[in-house]
Design an enzyme around this catalytic site. Structure first.
Site, short mmCIF file in Angstrom:
data_model
loop_
_atom_site.label_atom_id
_atom_site.label_comp_id
_atom_site.label_asym_id
_atom_site.label_seq_id
_atom_site.Cartn_x
_atom_site.Cartn_y
_atom_site.Cartn_z
N GLU A 53 0.81 -1.23 0.00
CA GLU A 53 0.00 0.00 0.00
C GLU A 53 0.84 1.27 0.00
O GLU A 53 0.39 2.32 -0.46
CB GLU A 53 -0.97 0.00 1.18
CG GLU A 53 -2.08 -1.04 1.09
CD GLU A 53 -1.69 -2.41 1.63
OE1 GLU A 53 -0.49 -2.63 1.91
OE2 GLU A 53 -2.59 -3.27 1.78
N PHE A 92 -10.83 -7.34 14.61
CA PHE A 92 -9.79 -7.81 13.68
C PHE A 92 -9.51 -6.72 12.63
O PHE A 92 -10.42 -6.18 12.02
CB PHE A 92 -10.26 -9.10 12.99
CG PHE A 92 -9.27 -9.60 11.97
CD1 PHE A 92 -8.00 -10.01 12.37
CD2 PHE A 92 -9.58 -9.65 10.63
CE1 PHE A 92 -7.06 -10.46 11.45
CE2 PHE A 92 -8.65 -10.10 9.69
CZ PHE A 92 -7.39 -10.50 10.11
N GLN A 93 -8.26 -6.39 12.49
CA GLN A 93 -7.77 -5.37 11.55
C GLN A 93 -8.39 -4.00 11.81
O GLN A 93 -8.64 -3.23 10.88
CB GLN A 93 -7.99 -5.80 10.10
CG GLN A 93 -7.14 -7.04 9.76
CD GLN A 93 -7.03 -7.34 8.30
OE1 GLN A 93 -7.96 -7.10 7.54
NE2 GLN A 93 -5.90 -7.89 7.89
N LYS A 102 -17.30 -0.71 6.99
CA LYS A 102 -17.77 -1.73 6.05
C LYS A 102 -19.30 -1.67 5.93
O LYS A 102 -19.86 -1.80 4.83
CB LYS A 102 -17.32 -3.11 6.54
CG LYS A 102 -17.48 -4.20 5.51
CD LYS A 102 -16.75 -5.47 5.92
CE LYS A 102 -16.87 -6.52 4.84
NZ LYS A 102 -16.15 -7.76 5.19
N MET A 149 24.25 8.43 0.90
CA MET A 149 24.19 9.73 1.57
C MET A 149 24.54 9.60 3.06
O MET A 149 25.20 10.47 3.63
CB MET A 149 22.81 10.36 1.39
CG MET A 149 22.71 11.78 1.90
SD MET A 149 23.94 12.87 1.17
CE MET A 149 22.98 13.60 -0.16
#
Ligand SMILES: Cc1ncc(C[n+]2csc(CCOP(=O)(O)OP(=O)(O)O)c2C)c(N)n1
Length: 574
Positions: free
Chosen positions: A54, A116-117, A166, A478
């Site tokens: 993502e 959950f999540q 949802k 760097m």
């Protein structure tokens, strides 16, 4: 004006709302809490690009937005999907890039139960979004998406997150579409410079003997390049650019000085320190630009043209603030300023260039060695400066800024404010959707490339053409440079073993090439350009070269570490 229609689910409304905002492509990754939206996607004309992580979705939306000037859209599920967006959102926030990120959320009845999540993503992203929303009701989806696009793109742009439960996606309602302008209480994104301030600024510009324009990202965002060119032609003021401002004023223009700041050209930094007036246009006096604040441009009066009032006097106290869109401000200033030629000052700047030319690595015979700066210079020459370049973060980013001369806006995409390694590859893929016909070069380090190399699969699946230049120095270059300069050369965790990048490209069905000497650069670049698919070139460059000049963090802008001179001797010393 509202027009009622048939019932739609929240998920269907979401895609229709995006379509109404003109969205053609979104970048995302599915999961449980966003599945209703993914199901409805099948019936939407909007193209979805399936990323591999993502973070890549957010960077792709970002690259798309920077090149197109439109809002980029990323989509993810709740919990880990949403938190994976965070680096990309923060990157967009610091560079004022308009994004709308849509996340699925657990059902509204489960909110706060550690379901959950479940992650409180509006809480997580509060400090790194311009605004965010938690939508729990289907009736709020259409209105919220409209507001989100408005907030993301109006005033100083930035990322907006819309978290949709949802059950809101699953519920149905008759959507209400509005064409009325969005008005939000307390949000006033439009400002216009005051006429008294404009007159003061014009007087100061006319009176200045040693003025310098500091051109930032705002010039590009406001599409103010043509106006800036006219303004410079009239006022005769030389222009220094920030990293994100490169291309906002043509690099090959006689009054273009080049980049300022930590790795800016020495004469540019000296000119700023000697200036009696700075005219800052759409830039925010970042610490990488100013160096030590109390020694920054000590003799200069300062005019700050800036859209975001919060930036005024934040880092540098200014004498005149012109708050507003930089294009409107330049437009209003133009008739007020006098025509000037600044022969003495430009002569002094020529003097300031001093021995810079002999220190330039371009003067160094390659003697069988391949320097990153040579690769950048050759890429610029071969592409005639016309490529759209997307860089990652590190030494290669600075060499690109120094040696690839950008004459046009929106041709350099780079993470300036956050300095996010792993940005380049996904951002370039996003840029590809904004500019289907342009020649695109990804310039990345061996370190940063590996952070998001999984997106090679996305490139292969989408079957798009990119040219990828890995500036492979075998180090996190760097950081190694800072260790060389400031930590007695103690290389802690910077030597870097990489996979065989050529084979990695081939494993994705892409062409891989390796270049180890300067005479191989041109044929490899030509081959990449002539190949229809994505080509990755592994440039094995000098491992311990440093980016010069360098203003050490916290030092005064004129206190630069310069490339030792004469450099030919240095090469033998190495
Ligand atoms: C996500 C992230 N982690 C760490 C850093 C700190 N950092 C800045 S430059 C750099 C080294 C980059 O190495 P590489 O990608 O090989 O590019 P090079 O400097 O060698 O050109 C690091 C680790 C960062 N900017 N971003």
């Amino acid at each position: 004006m509202s027009s009622p229609g048939p019932q739609r689910t929240g998920a269907q409304i979401l895609w229709e709302a995006l379509r109404r905002e003109g969205v053609e492509v979104v970048f995302g990754y599915p999961g449980g809490a966003i599945m209703p939206a993914y199901d409805a996607l099948l019936d939407s004309p909007i193209r979805h690009v399936l990323v591999r992580h993502e973070q890549g979705a957010a960077h792709m939306a970002d690259g798309y937005a920077r090149v197109s000037g439109k809002v980029g859209v990323a989509i993810a599920t709740s919990g880990p999907g949403a938190t994976n967006l965070v680096t990309g959102i923060a990157t967009a926030m610091l560079d004022s890039v308009p994004l709308v990120c849509i996340t699925g959320q657990v059902g509204s009845k489960s909110l706060g139960s550690d379901a959950f999540q479940e992650t409180d993503i509006t809480g997580v992203t509060l400090p790194i979004t311009k605004h965010n929303y938690l939508v729990t009701k289907v009736d709020d989806i259409a209105k919220t998406i409209r507001e989100a696009f408005y907030v993301a793109s109006s005033g100083r742009p930035g990322p907006v997150l819309v978290d949709i439960t949802k059950d809101a996606q699953q519920a149905a309602t008759v959507p209400v579409w509005s064409d009325a302008p969005v008005r939000l209480p307390g949000y006033r994104p439009d400002h216009r410079a005051q006429s008294a301030e404009l007159s003061r600024a014009a007087e100061m510009i006319d009176a200045a003997k040693r003025p310098v324009i500091l051109a930032g990202h705002g010039i590009i965002k406001a599409d103010a390049t043509p106006l800036l060119r006219d303004f410079v032609a009239k006022t005769g003021m030389p222009v220094a650019s920030t990293l994100l401002g490169l291309g906002g004023f043509p690099a090959t223009h006689p009054l273009s000085l080049g980049m300022m700041g930590m790795h800016g050209e020495a004469w540019v930094n000296h000119a700023i320190q000697e200036a009696d007036l700075l005219v800052a246009l759409g830039m925010r006096f970042d610490d990488r630009v100013t160096g030590k604040l109390d020694t920054f441009a000590p003799n200069a009066k300062k005019i700050h043209c800036e859209l975001d009032p919060a930036e005024i006097n934040k880092n540098v106290r200014v004498d005149v603030a012109l708050i507003g869109d930089v294009k409107d401000t330049l437009d209003a200033l133009m008739p007020l300023v006098s025509r000037r030629e600044r022969v003495d000052w430009l002569g002094r700047i020529r003097e300031l260039k001093g021995d810079s030319a002999v220190r330039d690595i371009q003067q160094m015979p390659p003697a069988g060695r391949l320097f990153a700066a040579h690769v950048m210079h050759d890429l610029w020459r071969i592409t005639q400066g016309n490529a759209l370049v997307v860089t990652d973060v590190g030494q290669h980013q600075m060499w690109e800024a120094q040696y690839y001369k950008h004459d046009h806006p929106r041709k350099l995409v780079t993470s300036g404010g956050l300095g996010t390694m792993g940005f380049a590859l996904p951002a370039a893929l996003g840029a590809r959707f904004a500019a289907p016909k342009e020649e695109i070069w990804v310039i990345t380090g061996d370190g940063g490339f590996q952070m998001t190399a999984c997106e090679l699969s996305t490139i292969a699946q989408e079957n798009v053409k990119l040219n990828i230049a890995i500036i492979n120095n075998g180090y996190l270059g760097m950081v190694r440079q800072w260790q060389q300069f400031f930590y007695d050369g103690r290389y802690s965790a910077t030597p870097l073993k990489s996979p065989d990048f050529v084979k990695l490209a081939e494993a994705h069905g892409l062409m891989g090439l390796r270049v180890t000497s300067r005479n191989e650069v041109e044929p490899a670049v030509a081959r990449a350009r002539a190949t229809a698919g994505t080509v990755l070139i592994d440039f094995r460059v000098e491992q311990e070269d440093a980016v010069y000049p360098m203003v050490p963090a916290g030092a005064a802008l004129h206190d630069m570490i310069r490339r030792p001179s004469p450099i030919v001797e240095t090469a033998e010393d190495d």
